[in-house]
Write a protein that holds these residues in place. Sequence first.
Motif, PDB file in Angstrom:
ATOM      1  N   ASN A  13       5.212   6.894 -13.781  1.00 28.39           N
ATOM      2  CA  ASN A  13       5.351   6.888 -12.319  1.00 28.39           C
ATOM      3  C   ASN A  13       4.231   6.086 -11.661  1.00 28.39           C
ATOM      4  O   ASN A  13       4.443   5.363 -10.692  1.00 28.39           O
ATOM      5  CB  ASN A  13       5.353   8.320 -11.781  1.00 28.39           C
ATOM      6  N   LEU A  14       3.029   6.221 -12.216  1.00 29.78           N
ATOM      7  CA  LEU A  14       1.876   5.499 -11.677  1.00 29.78           C
ATOM      8  C   LEU A  14       2.074   3.995 -11.826  1.00 29.78           C
ATOM      9  O   LEU A  14       1.798   3.221 -10.910  1.00 29.78           O
ATOM     10  CB  LEU A  14       0.615   5.956 -12.415  1.00 29.78           C
ATOM     11  N   CYS A  15       2.583   3.576 -12.990  1.00 26.27           N
ATOM     12  CA  CYS A  15       2.803   2.146 -13.223  1.00 26.27           C
ATOM     13  C   CYS A  15       3.821   1.607 -12.229  1.00 26.27           C
ATOM     14  O   CYS A  15       3.646   0.524 -11.661  1.00 26.27           O
ATOM     15  CB  CYS A  15       3.314   1.888 -14.632  1.00 26.27           C
ATOM     16  N   ALA A  16       4.883   2.379 -11.999  1.00 29.71           N
ATOM     17  CA  ALA A  16       5.918   1.927 -11.066  1.00 29.71           C
ATOM     18  C   ALA A  16       5.313   1.759  -9.680  1.00 29.71           C
ATOM     19  O   ALA A  16       5.599   0.796  -8.971  1.00 29.71           O
ATOM     20  CB  ALA A  16       7.057   2.929 -11.031  1.00 29.71           C
ATOM     21  N   CYS A  17       4.432   2.682  -9.302  1.00 31.77           N
ATOM     22  CA  CYS A  17       3.859   2.589  -7.967  1.00 31.77           C
ATOM     23  C   CYS A  17       2.756   1.555  -7.935  1.00 31.77           C
ATOM     24  O   CYS A  17       2.554   0.878  -6.937  1.00 31.77           O
ATOM     25  CB  CYS A  17       3.345   3.946  -7.525  1.00 31.77           C
ATOM     26  N   ALA A  18       2.037   1.386  -9.068  1.00 30.54           N
ATOM     27  CA  ALA A  18       0.954   0.416  -9.100  1.00 30.54           C
ATOM     28  C   ALA A  18       1.491  -0.980  -8.792  1.00 30.54           C
ATOM     29  O   ALA A  18       0.830  -1.774  -8.128  1.00 30.54           O
ATOM     30  CB  ALA A  18       0.278   0.433 -10.466  1.00 30.54           C
ATOM     31  N   LEU A  19       2.708  -1.259  -9.230  1.00 24.89           N
ATOM     32  CA  LEU A  19       3.294  -2.560  -8.925  1.00 24.89           C
ATOM     33  C   LEU A  19       3.505  -2.695  -7.420  1.00 24.89           C
ATOM     34  O   LEU A  19       3.203  -3.716  -6.825  1.00 24.89           O
ATOM     35  CB  LEU A  19       4.628  -2.716  -9.657  1.00 24.89           C
ATOM     36  N   ASP A  20       3.995  -1.610  -6.802  1.00 24.41           N
ATOM     37  CA  ASP A  20       4.213  -1.647  -5.350  1.00 24.41           C
ATOM     38  C   ASP A  20       2.944  -1.986  -4.602  1.00 24.41           C
ATOM     39  O   ASP A  20       2.938  -2.696  -3.616  1.00 24.41           O
ATOM     40  CB  ASP A  20       4.641  -0.267  -4.836  1.00 24.41           C
ATOM     41  N   LEU A  21       1.860  -1.397  -5.048  1.00 22.71           N
ATOM     42  CA  LEU A  21       0.607  -1.544  -4.307  1.00 22.71           C
ATOM     43  C   LEU A  21      -0.218  -2.724  -4.799  1.00 22.71           C
ATOM     44  O   LEU A  21      -1.308  -2.974  -4.301  1.00 22.71           O
ATOM     45  CB  LEU A  21      -0.238  -0.272  -4.472  1.00 22.71           C
ATOM     46  N   ASN A  22       0.302  -3.463  -5.790  1.00 22.63           N
ATOM     47  CA  ASN A  22      -0.434  -4.567  -6.386  1.00 22.63           C
ATOM     48  C   ASN A  22      -1.813  -4.152  -6.857  1.00 22.63           C
ATOM     49  O   ASN A  22      -2.802  -4.833  -6.631  1.00 22.63           O
ATOM     50  CB  ASN A  22      -0.552  -5.735  -5.389  1.00 22.63           C
ATOM     51  N   LEU A  23      -1.892  -2.979  -7.456  1.00 23.89           N
ATOM     52  CA  LEU A  23      -3.189  -2.524  -7.961  1.00 23.89           C
ATOM     53  C   LEU A  23      -3.581  -3.391  -9.143  1.00 23.89           C
ATOM     54  O   LEU A  23      -2.735  -3.776  -9.935  1.00 23.89           O
ATOM     55  CB  LEU A  23      -3.093  -1.083  -8.440  1.00 23.89           C
ATOM     56  N   ASN A  24      -4.886  -3.652  -9.255  1.00 26.14           N
ATOM     57  CA  ASN A  24      -5.250  -4.410 -10.452  1.00 26.14           C
ATOM     58  C   ASN A  24      -5.329  -3.468 -11.656  1.00 26.14           C
ATOM     59  O   ASN A  24      -5.388  -2.256 -11.519  1.00 26.14           O
ATOM     60  CB  ASN A  24      -6.518  -5.251 -10.235  1.00 26.14           C
ATOM     61  N   LYS A  25      -5.302  -4.058 -12.841  1.00 26.87           N
ATOM     62  CA  LYS A  25      -5.180  -3.271 -14.080  1.00 26.87           C
ATOM     63  C   LYS A  25      -6.382  -2.348 -14.291  1.00 26.87           C
ATOM     64  O   LYS A  25      -6.259  -1.286 -14.891  1.00 26.87           O
ATOM     65  CB  LYS A  25      -5.022  -4.208 -15.284  1.00 26.87           C
ATOM     66  N   ASN A  26      -7.555  -2.746 -13.804  1.00 26.64           N
ATOM     67  CA  ASN A  26      -8.744  -1.902 -13.995  1.00 26.64           C
ATOM     68  C   ASN A  26      -8.605  -0.606 -13.211  1.00 26.64           C
ATOM     69  O   ASN A  26      -8.939   0.472 -13.696  1.00 26.64           O
ATOM     70  CB  ASN A  26     -10.013  -2.622 -13.523  1.00 26.64           C
ATOM     71  N   ILE A  27      -8.092  -0.722 -11.992  1.00 27.54           N
ATOM     72  CA  ILE A  27      -7.918   0.476 -11.168  1.00 27.54           C
ATOM     73  C   ILE A  27      -6.860   1.363 -11.805  1.00 27.54           C
ATOM     74  O   ILE A  27      -7.024   2.575 -11.923  1.00 27.54           O
ATOM     75  CB  ILE A  27      -7.513   0.104  -9.724  1.00 27.54           C
ATOM     76  N   GLU A  28      -5.780   0.744 -12.254  1.00 26.18           N
ATOM     77  CA  GLU A  28      -4.692   1.504 -12.871  1.00 26.18           C
ATOM     78  C   GLU A  28      -5.211   2.269 -14.094  1.00 26.18           C
ATOM     79  O   GLU A  28      -4.923   3.454 -14.265  1.00 26.18           O
ATOM     80  CB  GLU A  28      -3.575   0.546 -13.272  1.00 26.18           C
ATOM     81  N   ALA A  29      -6.043   1.600 -14.899  1.00 27.46           N
ATOM     82  CA  ALA A  29      -6.577   2.248 -16.109  1.00 27.46           C
ATOM     83  C   ALA A  29      -7.439   3.445 -15.721  1.00 27.46           C
ATOM     84  O   ALA A  29      -7.361   4.508 -16.351  1.00 27.46           O
ATOM     85  CB  ALA A  29      -7.388   1.245 -16.918  1.00 27.46           C
ATOM     86  N   LEU A  30      -8.241   3.290 -14.681  1.00 26.89           N
ATOM     87  CA  LEU A  30      -9.108   4.386 -14.228  1.00 26.89           C
ATOM     88  C   LEU A  30      -8.281   5.582 -13.758  1.00 26.89           C
ATOM     89  O   LEU A  30      -8.630   6.741 -14.013  1.00 26.89           O
ATOM     90  CB  LEU A  30     -10.003   3.876 -13.083  1.00 26.89           C
TER      91      LEU A  30
END
Length: 415
Positions: A13-30
């Motif tokens: 779910n986080l990955c799906a939303c991370a795309l929406d918000l254009n989060l960078n991979k470092n933030i997503e990993a954290l």
Amino acid sequence: MNHEDLLTVVHQNLCACALDLNLNKNIEALLKLPRRELHVSIPVMMDDGRIKTFQGFRVQYNSARGPTKGGIRFHPAEIVNTIRGLAAIMTWKCALHDLPLGGAKGGVICNPKEMSKKELEKLSRAYIRAVADFIGPGRDIPAPDVYTNEQVMAWMMDEYSIITGRASFGVVTGKPIALGGSEGRHDATARGGWMAICEAAAQTGMELAGATVAIQGYGNVGYNAALCGHELYGSKVVAVSDSKGAVYQPEGLDPRAVMAHKTTAGTVAGFAGAAGITNEELLELDVDILIPAALENVITLDNADRIQARIIAEFANGPTTKDADAILGPKGIHIIPDFLCNGGGVIVSYFEMVQNFNMDHWPEEEVYRRLDAKMTAAYRQVFEATKKYDVGMRQAAYSVAVERVVTAMMDRGWI
Ligand code: NAD
């Protein structure tokens, strides 16, 4: 209990939303890892004189927005990845409802149904002794969850107060009223969930009076969900269940009579005048509103195409897997995602903390008024986000919540 990994579902779910918000991979990993966790072994002398050692956990997922908050579960099939997933969900829940709190969760692998009251008290006190350095007001504040209740919270608060040498009412929430508990906490999750259902019904053109409802789970949340639906909104609760079985009565059940039966029989199964069905059949009934209020991962790839409800209100945490979501969406089923729908519990827990800090006690109407304002605001913000990002309710809820957590991490200079 189906133990498909809840943390994996949260990551998806986080990955799906991370795309929406254009989060960078470092933030997503954290955001995919808990900040801190404690694993403890808890020896307890049982009534027969044996020493039994229980395994316990406390996971603090993210504290960017404030001290962490989340329930403690006692369950025989507990695994740490479920606790991690639930701690992550608490992080998004507190952010979505705009509470100044982070997310945590705790658990002990045990079967309270096979323990005496004395053994349960010893385990509750021993768990708190084991995690006392890790939790505390202003740091991490537990609450009840599956198979824990206000009595367990009272023992935990008492033990923590003994350890610290002062009355530490604010160390847990969900306490009895006499020990600093809040009015309205006992049914806050269910009442808040129905406030969200009200918004969803208005949106989908559903009349709640007479609407048919099926509820999985008849504990704190499930029973109060049945009561609220029946008594506040005039809905028809046609099916309810617990771990031992389910009952179905198309004319509608009287929730208080079902609870009276459960109190003597130990289960809702066998309630007079209702047909016995399985938990699986309950989920697939042709009803207006389906309320999962038991455990995680019950709506899966295996049954999603047979779900017929028009609204799924996720009172439980994590009841729907990502695969199931992909099937339910195109069917036009309106899903009120867990951390939006069941936020009432932590909202009133937060009110309890505020009252404890101020040595105050608010009347019930004040608690419900503030609860309604919070639930309605969160629902509408998520609905706005569905339009902004052109996504479903769950992705929208993740997007709003995660954006708030990321903003706090940036403001702190963590990222
Ligand atoms: P509870 O222990 O009071 O009740 C759990 C209920 O689920 C019981 O009736 C039990 O018999 C039933 N159950 C267990 N296994 C089942 C199975 N396999 N099939 C059907 N029913 C089963 O717990 P609760 O506090 O009501 O919590 C229920 C859910 O709501 C959990 O997912 C919890 O995380 C979530 N939740 C609770 C709160 C709260 O304030 N208590 C807040 C937010 C979310």
